[in-house]
Design a protein around this motif. Structure first.
Motif, PDB file in Angstrom:
ATOM      1  N   LEU A  31       0.215  -7.238  -0.999  1.00  0.00           N
ATOM      2  CA  LEU A  31       0.330  -5.817  -0.662  1.00  0.00           C
ATOM      3  C   LEU A  31       0.420  -4.943  -1.908  1.00  0.00           C
ATOM      4  O   LEU A  31      -0.101  -3.823  -1.916  1.00  0.00           O
ATOM      5  CB  LEU A  31       1.547  -5.575   0.235  1.00  0.00           C
ATOM      6  N   LEU A  34      -2.926  -3.871  -3.280  1.00  0.00           N
ATOM      7  CA  LEU A  34      -3.743  -2.942  -2.492  1.00  0.00           C
ATOM      8  C   LEU A  34      -3.704  -1.546  -3.107  1.00  0.00           C
ATOM      9  O   LEU A  34      -2.799  -1.234  -3.897  1.00  0.00           O
ATOM     10  CB  LEU A  34      -3.207  -2.869  -1.061  1.00  0.00           C
ATOM     11  N   GLY A  37      -2.023   3.923  -1.096  1.00  0.00           N
ATOM     12  CA  GLY A  37      -1.775   4.339   0.286  1.00  0.00           C
ATOM     13  C   GLY A  37      -1.607   3.163   1.225  1.00  0.00           C
ATOM     14  O   GLY A  37      -0.659   3.110   2.018  1.00  0.00           O
ATOM     15  N   SER A  38      -2.498   2.206   1.129  1.00  0.00           N
ATOM     16  CA  SER A  38      -2.428   1.022   1.990  1.00  0.00           C
ATOM     17  C   SER A  38      -1.192   0.187   1.680  1.00  0.00           C
ATOM     18  O   SER A  38      -0.525  -0.327   2.584  1.00  0.00           O
ATOM     19  CB  SER A  38      -3.685   0.169   1.805  1.00  0.00           C
ATOM     20  N   SER A  39      -0.885   0.039   0.417  1.00  0.00           N
ATOM     21  CA  SER A  39       0.284  -0.732   0.010  1.00  0.00           C
ATOM     22  C   SER A  39       1.568  -0.104   0.549  1.00  0.00           C
ATOM     23  O   SER A  39       2.420  -0.796   1.119  1.00  0.00           O
ATOM     24  CB  SER A  39       0.352  -0.824  -1.516  1.00  0.00           C
ATOM     25  N   GLU A  41       1.943   1.986   3.106  1.00  0.00           N
ATOM     26  CA  GLU A  41       1.995   1.939   4.572  1.00  0.00           C
ATOM     27  C   GLU A  41       2.350   0.533   5.049  1.00  0.00           C
ATOM     28  O   GLU A  41       3.177   0.370   5.951  1.00  0.00           O
ATOM     29  CB  GLU A  41       0.652   2.375   5.173  1.00  0.00           C
ATOM     30  N   ALA A  42       1.750  -0.482   4.453  1.00  0.00           N
ATOM     31  CA  ALA A  42       2.007  -1.857   4.875  1.00  0.00           C
ATOM     32  C   ALA A  42       3.438  -2.270   4.563  1.00  0.00           C
ATOM     33  O   ALA A  42       4.127  -2.879   5.400  1.00  0.00           O
ATOM     34  CB  ALA A  42       1.022  -2.803   4.201  1.00  0.00           C
ATOM     35  N   THR A 110       5.272   7.142   2.973  1.00  0.00           N
ATOM     36  CA  THR A 110       3.909   7.159   3.493  1.00  0.00           C
ATOM     37  C   THR A 110       2.960   7.352   2.314  1.00  0.00           C
ATOM     38  O   THR A 110       3.392   7.621   1.189  1.00  0.00           O
ATOM     39  CB  THR A 110       3.695   8.309   4.495  1.00  0.00           C
ATOM     40  N   ALA A 111       1.685   7.272   2.606  1.00  0.00           N
ATOM     41  CA  ALA A 111       0.684   7.481   1.559  1.00  0.00           C
ATOM     42  C   ALA A 111       0.794   8.877   0.971  1.00  0.00           C
ATOM     43  O   ALA A 111       0.513   9.082  -0.213  1.00  0.00           O
ATOM     44  CB  ALA A 111      -0.714   7.243   2.109  1.00  0.00           C
TER      45      ALA A 111
END
Length: 150
Positions: A31, A34, A37-39, A41-42, A110-111
């Motif tokens: 994670l 990534l 943003g993706s990191s 959120e995950a 959040t992102a």
């Protein structure tokens, strides 16, 4: 009854150790690689999901190992069970004092809304988590020793 308790305790602690090991060695490093943003959120989702489950799992593991220690008190398995319970109790204190505050913050990120040092905070959490994993692995090994010596 002792054998049943030892098997249940080893199973509960062992599965918890497996989850935490997987998070430390596989999930979080993936994670972290990534895009931001993706990191975020995950990891926020993971913090929320595991943050609801793990307190019960950790406390249950401590209670089961303490019960195993009480049942094996004065026997060869007693010392190993007592040490396992102590290590798992240390992991709970460590979690509450060091990891949960970071986890609670990261669960809200959040992102679009996160601190500038989000990556450093997550890496700090990861380093602390590695130490916690080492402690619970030792507790698990001692639980297995207590279960086999009993």
């Amino acid at each position: 009854m002792l054998v049943t308790l030892a098997v249940i305790t080893a199973t509960v602690v062992g599965v918890m150790v497996g989850v935490e090991f997987a998070v430390a060695v596989f999930v979080n490093p993936i994670l972290l690689r990534l895009p931001a943003g993706s990191s975020l959120e995950a990891r926020a989702d993971g913090a929320r999901v595991l943050g609801r489950v793990m307190p019960f799992w950790y406390c249950g593991s401590v209670l089961l190992t303490a019960w195993l220690a009480a049942v094996t008190w004065g026997r060869p398995a007693g010392d190993a069970a007592m040490a396992a319970a102590a290590l798992l109790a240390v992991s709970v204190v460590m979690s509450i004092a060091l990891l949960v505050p970071i986890n609670n913050r990261s669960a809200t990120w959040t992102a679009d809304h996160h601190p500038i040092d989000w990556r450093e905070q997550q890496q700090r959490w990861d380093r602390l988590h590695y130490a916690r994993v080492a402690i619970i692995v030792a507790g698990f090994v001692l639980t297995l020793v207590a279960g086999t010596v009993a």
